[in-house]
Design a protein around this motif. Structure first.
Motif, PDB file in Angstrom:
ATOM      1  N   LEU A  27      -6.601  -1.097  15.492  1.00 54.91           N
ATOM      2  CA  LEU A  27      -6.287  -2.013  14.384  1.00 54.91           C
ATOM      3  C   LEU A  27      -6.387  -1.286  13.047  1.00 54.91           C
ATOM      4  O   LEU A  27      -5.606  -1.549  12.131  1.00 54.91           O
ATOM      5  CB  LEU A  27      -7.239  -3.215  14.409  1.00 54.91           C
ATOM      6  N   MET A  28      -7.346  -0.367  12.934  1.00 59.54           N
ATOM      7  CA  MET A  28      -7.481   0.406  11.706  1.00 59.54           C
ATOM      8  C   MET A  28      -6.226   1.247  11.463  1.00 59.54           C
ATOM      9  O   MET A  28      -5.719   1.320  10.335  1.00 59.54           O
ATOM     10  CB  MET A  28      -8.709   1.314  11.771  1.00 59.54           C
ATOM     11  N   ILE A  29      -5.701   1.862  12.519  1.00 62.40           N
ATOM     12  CA  ILE A  29      -4.482   2.652  12.386  1.00 62.40           C
ATOM     13  C   ILE A  29      -3.322   1.772  11.919  1.00 62.40           C
ATOM     14  O   ILE A  29      -2.550   2.147  11.029  1.00 62.40           O
ATOM     15  CB  ILE A  29      -4.140   3.333  13.720  1.00 62.40           C
ATOM     16  N   CYS A  30      -3.198   0.605  12.525  1.00 62.61           N
ATOM     17  CA  CYS A  30      -2.118  -0.321  12.150  1.00 62.61           C
ATOM     18  C   CYS A  30      -2.248  -0.764  10.693  1.00 62.61           C
ATOM     19  O   CYS A  30      -1.256  -0.823   9.954  1.00 62.61           O
ATOM     20  CB  CYS A  30      -2.124  -1.540  13.067  1.00 62.61           C
ATOM     21  N   LEU A  32      -3.834   0.811   8.219  1.00 65.80           N
ATOM     22  CA  LEU A  32      -3.578   1.935   7.317  1.00 65.80           C
ATOM     23  C   LEU A  32      -2.078   2.149   7.144  1.00 65.80           C
ATOM     24  O   LEU A  32      -1.603   2.428   6.030  1.00 65.80           O
ATOM     25  CB  LEU A  32      -4.252   3.201   7.850  1.00 65.80           C
ATOM     26  N   ALA A  33      -1.338   2.018   8.234  1.00 69.86           N
ATOM     27  CA  ALA A  33       0.123   2.139   8.146  1.00 69.86           C
ATOM     28  C   ALA A  33       0.701   1.013   7.291  1.00 69.86           C
ATOM     29  O   ALA A  33       1.602   1.233   6.471  1.00 69.86           O
ATOM     30  CB  ALA A  33       0.727   2.110   9.548  1.00 69.86           C
ATOM     31  N   ALA A  34       0.172  -0.197   7.472  1.00 67.31           N
ATOM     32  CA  ALA A  34       0.646  -1.343   6.689  1.00 67.31           C
ATOM     33  C   ALA A  34       0.299  -1.180   5.211  1.00 67.31           C
ATOM     34  O   ALA A  34       1.092  -1.553   4.332  1.00 67.31           O
ATOM     35  CB  ALA A  34       0.026  -2.630   7.235  1.00 67.31           C
ATOM     36  N   LEU A  35      -0.866  -0.616   4.921  1.00 69.90           N
ATOM     37  CA  LEU A  35      -1.260  -0.382   3.530  1.00 69.90           C
ATOM     38  C   LEU A  35      -0.353   0.646   2.870  1.00 69.90           C
ATOM     39  O   LEU A  35       0.045   0.498   1.709  1.00 69.90           O
ATOM     40  CB  LEU A  35      -2.720   0.087   3.484  1.00 69.90           C
ATOM     41  N   TRP A  36      -0.043   1.698   3.608  1.00 68.97           N
ATOM     42  CA  TRP A  36       0.863   2.728   3.083  1.00 68.97           C
ATOM     43  C   TRP A  36       2.233   2.115   2.795  1.00 68.97           C
ATOM     44  O   TRP A  36       2.818   2.331   1.724  1.00 68.97           O
ATOM     45  CB  TRP A  36       0.970   3.859   4.091  1.00 68.97           C
ATOM     46  N   TRP A  37       2.753   1.348   3.750  1.00 66.31           N
ATOM     47  CA  TRP A  37       4.072   0.731   3.577  1.00 66.31           C
ATOM     48  C   TRP A  37       4.085  -0.223   2.395  1.00 66.31           C
ATOM     49  O   TRP A  37       4.988  -0.158   1.543  1.00 66.31           O
ATOM     50  CB  TRP A  37       4.450  -0.021   4.850  1.00 66.31           C
ATOM     51  N   SER A  38       3.095  -1.103   2.318  1.00 66.17           N
ATOM     52  CA  SER A  38       3.086  -2.123   1.260  1.00 66.17           C
ATOM     53  C   SER A  38       2.966  -1.504  -0.126  1.00 66.17           C
ATOM     54  O   SER A  38       3.580  -1.989  -1.093  1.00 66.17           O
ATOM     55  CB  SER A  38       1.948  -3.120   1.499  1.00 66.17           C
ATOM     56  N   ALA A  39       2.181  -0.417  -0.257  1.00 64.43           N
ATOM     57  CA  ALA A  39       2.066   0.261  -1.547  1.00 64.43           C
ATOM     58  C   ALA A  39       3.359   0.983  -1.898  1.00 64.43           C
ATOM     59  O   ALA A  39       3.781   0.999  -3.059  1.00 64.43           O
ATOM     60  CB  ALA A  39       0.901   1.239  -1.520  1.00 64.43           C
ATOM     61  N   ASP A  40       4.008   1.545  -0.897  1.00 68.76           N
ATOM     62  CA  ASP A  40       5.230   2.325  -1.122  1.00 68.76           C
ATOM     63  C   ASP A  40       6.385   1.454  -1.585  1.00 68.76           C
ATOM     64  O   ASP A  40       7.195   1.870  -2.426  1.00 68.76           O
ATOM     65  CB  ASP A  40       5.610   3.074   0.160  1.00 68.76           C
ATOM     66  N   VAL A  41       6.472   0.217  -1.038  1.00 68.54           N
ATOM     67  CA  VAL A  41       7.588  -0.667  -1.399  1.00 68.54           C
ATOM     68  C   VAL A  41       7.215  -1.649  -2.504  1.00 68.54           C
ATOM     69  O   VAL A  41       8.036  -2.473  -2.904  1.00 68.54           O
ATOM     70  CB  VAL A  41       8.093  -1.443  -0.154  1.00 68.54           C
ATOM     71  N   GLY A  42       5.974  -1.579  -2.984  1.00 66.97           N
ATOM     72  CA  GLY A  42       5.560  -2.434  -4.091  1.00 66.97           C
ATOM     73  C   GLY A  42       5.177  -3.847  -3.702  1.00 66.97           C
ATOM     74  O   GLY A  42       5.108  -4.733  -4.570  1.00 66.97           O
ATOM     75  N   GLU A  43       4.910  -4.082  -2.423  1.00 74.41           N
ATOM     76  CA  GLU A  43       4.458  -5.401  -1.975  1.00 74.41           C
ATOM     77  C   GLU A  43       2.936  -5.483  -2.161  1.00 74.41           C
ATOM     78  O   GLU A  43       2.170  -5.433  -1.206  1.00 74.41           O
ATOM     79  CB  GLU A  43       4.837  -5.623  -0.511  1.00 74.41           C
ATOM     80  N   MET A  44       2.509  -5.630  -3.425  1.00 71.13           N
ATOM     81  CA  MET A  44       1.090  -5.497  -3.735  1.00 71.13           C
ATOM     82  C   MET A  44       0.239  -6.669  -3.237  1.00 71.13           C
ATOM     83  O   MET A  44      -0.947  -6.501  -2.951  1.00 71.13           O
ATOM     84  CB  MET A  44       0.907  -5.319  -5.240  1.00 71.13           C
ATOM     85  N   GLN A  45       0.826  -7.845  -3.146  1.00 74.07           N
ATOM     86  CA  GLN A  45       0.048  -8.969  -2.613  1.00 74.07           C
ATOM     87  C   GLN A  45      -0.262  -8.748  -1.134  1.00 74.07           C
ATOM     88  O   GLN A  45      -1.386  -8.978  -0.685  1.00 74.07           O
ATOM     89  CB  GLN A  45       0.810 -10.279  -2.824  1.00 74.07           C
ATOM     90  N   TRP A  46       0.744  -8.277  -0.386  1.00 76.66           N
ATOM     91  CA  TRP A  46       0.495  -7.948   1.015  1.00 76.66           C
ATOM     92  C   TRP A  46      -0.456  -6.753   1.120  1.00 76.66           C
ATOM     93  O   TRP A  46      -1.282  -6.678   2.028  1.00 76.66           O
ATOM     94  CB  TRP A  46       1.810  -7.632   1.726  1.00 76.66           C
TER      95      TRP A  46
END
Length: 227
Positions: A27-30, A32-46
């Protein structure tokens, strides 16, 4: 061929990792991937939702490292520096669970994640999104913590890369770490068979339930209402 068959038959499958520890890992790996994606595309609430979810996991892992199953406790795998140096000099030395060097990697990863989560509470993108504690510090402090939050992520990526390389190296050496973290079981020689103590998964579920309830109520729910 016969020698390889004999080597396989001489090994015994034992339980090394409990379900809570394995779920935490994947779950931590998932997340971390979601955090990277959300920051990269600017989805800051997610990004915030994923970060607070990771907060639940990290606090749980720290508590589980104190009261959890034997192989998950810090006391089991955090060894004195002398033992770590001895392992570095002789890495083929037998080890079940986290090896001495791997134990330090776990602690380093948790510490870096704590820094990442803590600085995120005070960070801002200077547009729409601010951490829940942003208003409690000056703009200068918030700016410094935002910078640290971004730079610390690079350190987190470096640790993740080192972890992947270590897993690959152990796999080449015949130590199948990924399989053990999926099934919880590992094959060891009969000379190294060990029976570990495992805590009930209900204890872990209770811990996660309490932590998740607090984080959802105070941190995630206000954001979810705006999604």
């Amino acid at each position: 061929m016969s020698s390889e068959k004999h080597a396989i038959e001489s090994k015994v499958k034992i339980k090394v990792w409990d379900l809570p520890t394995r779920l935490f890992h994947w779950l931590m790996i998932c997340l971390l991937a979601a955090l990277w994606w959300s920051a990269d595309v600017g989805e800051m609430q997610w990004h915030q939702v994923f970060a607070y979810s990771l907060l639940v996991l990290i606090v749980f892992r720290v508590l589980w490292g104190l009261i959890g199953s034997e192989t998950s406790r810090f006391s089991h795998f955090v060894k004195p520096p002398s033992q770590v140096l001895a392992y570095v000099k002789q890495p083929e030395k037998h080890s079940i669970g986290h090896n001495p060097l791997g134990g330090y990697m776990v602690v380093a990863m948790i510490l870096v994640l704590v820094v990442q989560l803590t600085t995120g509470l005070f960070s801002t993108d200077e547009i729409f999104t601010e951490g829940p504690l942003y208003a409690y510090v000056s703009s200068e402090v918030a700016s410094s913590l935002t910078w640290l939050h971004k730079q610390n992520f690079n350190l987190l990526l470096l640790l993740a890369l080192l972890h992947i390389l270590a897993v690959v190296w152990h796999g080449i050496k015949g130590d199948k770490l990924v399989g053990a973290m999926i099934t919880g079981y590992k094959r060891v020689s009969r000379d190294h068979v060990t029976q570990f103590e495992f805590r009930s998964s209900l204890v872990a579920l209770t811990l996660v339930g309490v932590l998740a309830g607090l984080v959802v109520n105070y941190l995630i729910w206000p954001i979810a209402a705006m999604l």
